[in-house]
Design an enzyme around this catalytic site. Structure first.
Site, short mmCIF file in Angstrom:
data_model
loop_
_atom_site.label_atom_id
_atom_site.label_comp_id
_atom_site.label_asym_id
_atom_site.label_seq_id
_atom_site.Cartn_x
_atom_site.Cartn_y
_atom_site.Cartn_z
N SER A 32 0.77 -1.31 0.18
CA SER A 32 -0.05 -0.03 -0.04
C SER A 32 0.91 1.21 -0.04
O SER A 32 1.89 1.42 0.85
CB SER A 32 -0.98 0.08 1.21
OG SER A 32 -1.71 1.05 1.46
N LYS A 84 -3.53 2.24 -2.22
CA LYS A 84 -3.28 3.37 -1.26
C LYS A 84 -4.34 3.44 -0.15
O LYS A 84 -5.47 3.04 -0.60
CB LYS A 84 -2.80 4.59 -1.95
CG LYS A 84 -3.97 5.42 -2.46
CD LYS A 84 -3.58 6.96 -2.71
CE LYS A 84 -2.37 7.12 -3.36
NZ LYS A 84 -2.09 8.58 -3.51
N ASN A 112 -6.76 -0.90 0.63
CA ASN A 112 -6.23 -0.46 2.20
C ASN A 112 -7.02 0.47 2.63
O ASN A 112 -7.59 1.57 2.05
CB ASN A 112 -4.72 -0.10 1.88
CG ASN A 112 -4.25 0.39 3.26
OD1 ASN A 112 -4.46 1.36 4.00
ND2 ASN A 112 -3.39 -0.70 3.74
N CYS A 138 -2.32 3.96 11.83
CA CYS A 138 -2.79 5.17 11.87
C CYS A 138 -3.02 5.77 13.37
O CYS A 138 -3.68 4.94 14.16
CB CYS A 138 -3.67 5.54 10.92
SG CYS A 138 -4.87 4.89 10.49
N GLY A 147 0.84 11.46 5.26
CA GLY A 147 -0.51 11.87 5.70
C GLY A 147 -1.77 11.34 5.11
O GLY A 147 -2.64 11.79 5.22
N LEU A 148 -1.44 10.04 4.49
CA LEU A 148 -2.64 9.23 4.10
C LEU A 148 -3.63 9.94 2.90
O LEU A 148 -4.52 9.96 2.90
CB LEU A 148 -3.73 8.90 5.26
CG LEU A 148 -2.98 7.87 6.35
CD1 LEU A 148 -3.83 7.57 7.45
CD2 LEU A 148 -2.71 6.57 5.78
N ASN A 160 4.26 -2.55 9.39
CA ASN A 160 4.09 -1.48 8.69
C ASN A 160 5.47 -0.71 8.95
O ASN A 160 6.53 -1.33 9.59
CB ASN A 160 2.99 -0.54 9.25
CG ASN A 160 2.51 0.63 8.35
OD1 ASN A 160 3.32 0.98 7.41
ND2 ASN A 160 1.30 0.72 8.45
N GLY A 165 7.18 -2.82 -1.58
CA GLY A 165 6.58 -1.55 -1.23
C GLY A 165 7.82 -0.50 -1.71
O GLY A 165 7.92 -0.18 -2.69
N THR A 166 8.74 0.25 -0.58
CA THR A 166 9.46 1.21 -1.16
C THR A 166 10.43 0.79 -2.19
O THR A 166 10.65 1.58 -3.06
CB THR A 166 10.47 1.26 0.14
OG1 THR A 166 9.57 1.84 1.43
CG2 THR A 166 11.39 2.55 -0.46
#
Lengths: 246, 292
Positions: B22, B46, B100, B131, B73-74, B193, B266-267
């Site tokens: 995500s 995302k 997600n 979060c 910040g989503l 996460n 991910g990254t």
């Protein structure tokens, strides 16, 4: 593959890469590339570089060593191959007539390619000193340096008083955020409306997905530097909220 | 693709163990357009929230010597826009899409999923309990097993689809949270996460991220993920989806060996948008070279 490397000023490099003809066809001025500067895992992300110019089947970038990514790149030799993504983002919207180019420091790095695509132009170029002042061939240039080591002594805003704004059909502005903000605010309204800025931001992916490279948008919210830009209409940016980003 | 290797979770079989994590693949649409989803078993979107979120002020991203800090910040357009614009486009993805979901209060998670149930596109959900819980002074939902179980129960009630709970390594016990998610009816846990991190310029004393702290990701974190996957997969029966530190085919096989059912990338996807293809090829070739 790196086919050319030159330290054009102290700590400022010009690199030339061999690329495909489809790359060249899409390499409009103002677009950028994402370079994987290292073969190892670090730095983890790529680094974005504005396309300076293209020649035949090669692309040039100009960069200053400012951190680890550019340090690693500067140490890389001709003949090495690096993974390159691009051309990415949106470049300048070009129109005919005379252009005014206003560059601060390395902000002028993308101007050679733009110069090749416009009918004629005037370049106002500012830098801290002669050591940071790029040479952009093919344009009538007025230079100013903060220490007076080349051209007039002062800030780029000192050159704006004598500009005949209504004689230009397009304006390109690129440099550090405080410089772009100061220049934009000194412009008369009709000049602001035809000004495009090439913005800069720390980037993650470079292709619009990670939302890392946000630029404050006029009226609220954010623009994505990598895919909404990096070239924006100057009026679409909220310059007040840009302060202190870098 | 005549190779015999298959991985499965949620009653479905895949020819790859790779999930796109995500926040690093959008809704898969950009990657699909470039043909970069080959090799991916599924895309995890995302974060989606009930209302649009513009995200944190910049700088949102900074690279340190050995990894990346982010504080996005989503940022997302909100569930209405996701349903109207993004999911119809994502209907053409060549692989399943897992949505997600994030929230500011416990009730937001089932509320978002109730809306997403209107679409036929999602394969399942990933519930991000990393979060901050606004009602609890900003401590992550995932810090408390009771809250993790409560969210899982509420999501289970409204969802016709399987869901994973994405756990946080930063607060509380990840094993206890995984058990709580299972007890609440979760169909998987994502372990885990990003790690809370920060970079300060010692000359100015200022943080480089505008919001000071952010999530840290790096290939160097792989052993931390391996340990957490090992411990949680021993403690729960539901599949463990590993996430954190993957950038080589060996890393994927290592996490699978440690107990993961599937492995997220991910990254690394930010650096290599076509990573799924390369990594899957790598996995297959390692398995082939290892078979007798």
């Amino acid at each position: 593959m790196i086919i050319g490397k030159e330290e054009i000023l102290p700590g400022i490099f010009k690199f030339e890469f061999k690329v495909s003809s489809s790359f060249i066809a899409e390499a409009e001025p103002g677009r950028f590339i994402q370079l994987e500067v290292s073969h190892g895992p670090f730095p983890v992300t790529r680094r974005p570089f504005t396309i300076s110019s293209t020649y035949g089947k090669s692309v040039e970038i100009i960069f200053e060593v400012v951190g680890r990514g550019t340090e690693v790149l500067a140490e890389t030799d001709v003949g090495r191959s690096l993974r390159l993504l691009g051309p990415l983002g949106r470049g300048y919207l070009l129109n005919p007539g005379k252009w005014l180019l206003i560059g601060g420091g390395l902000g002028a790095a993308g101007f050679p390619g733009l110069t090749a695509k416009i009918d004629s132009g005037l370049l106002l170029l500012g830098a801290a000193s002669r050591d940071k002042l790029l040479t952009i061939p093919g344009l009538e240039t007025v230079a100013i340096t903060e220490d007076g080591s080349s051209g007039r002594k002062g800030l780029i805003t000192d050159l704006l008083g004598s500009v005949r704004w209504d004689s230009f059909s397009g304006i390109a502005l690129c440099g550090p955020v405080p410089m772009m903000k100061a220049v934009f605010e000194m412009m008369p309204f009709p000049a602001q409306a035809i000004t495009q800025v090439s913005a800069e931001a720390r980037m993650g992916c470079g292709w619009g997905v990670c939302e890392g490279c946000s630029v404050p948008k006029a009226g609220g919210g954010f623009l994505k530097c990598c895919s909404d830009g990096p070239v924006f209409q100057a009026e679409s940016i909220d310059w007040e909220r840009c302060e202190g980003i870098h | 693709m005549a190779d015999p290797y298959r991985w499965s979770f949620w009653k479905r079989e895949f020819n790859s163990p790779i999930l796109l994590a995500s926040g690093t693949a959008g809704f898969g649409i950009e990657l699909m357009e470039q043909g970069f989803l080959e090799g991916a078993a599924a895309v995890i979107s995302k974060a989606t929230t009930l209302k649009p979120r513009e995200g944190n002020p910049p700088p949102r991203i900074i690279e340190t010597r050995f990894g990346l800090l982010n504080s996005i910040g989503l940022a997302n357009p909100g569930v209405d826009e996701v349903l109207k614009i993004l999911l119809p486009q994502a209907a053409d993805l060549p692989c399943p899409l897992i949505i997600n979901v994030a929230g500011e209060v416990v009730e937001e998670f089932p509320a978002v999923i109730e809306r997403l149930e209107e679409s036929t596109v999602p394969f399942g959900y990933e519930v991000n309990v990393s979060c901050p819980n606004v009602a609890a002074g900003g401590i992550a939902f995932g810090a408390s097993p009771e809250i993790v179980e409560r969210i899982s129960t509420l999501v289970k009630r409204v969802s016709s689809r399987p869901f994973s709970v994405k756990l946080t390594p930063n607060e509380g016990s990840i094993v206890e949270s995984a058990k709580a998610a299972e007890a609440g009816g979760a169909d998987a846990v994502t372990v885990c996460n990003t790690f809370l991190g920060m970079k300060v310029d010692w000359r100015t004393g200022k943080a480089l991220l505008k919001r000071s702290v952010g999530g840290y990701s790096s290939p160097a974190l792989l052993p931390l993920t391996v340990a957490r996957v090992f411990k949680t997969s021993e403690a729960v029966k539901i599949p463990v989806l590993a996430s954190g530190g993957v950038n080589r085919a060996e890393d994927i096989l290592e996490l699978l060996a440690a107990g993961a059912a599937m492995v997220q990338v991910g990254t690394w996807l930010m650096r290599r948008p076509d990573a799924a293809f390369e990594l899957r090829e790598g996995v297959i070739s390692l398995l082939e070279s290892d078979s007798p």
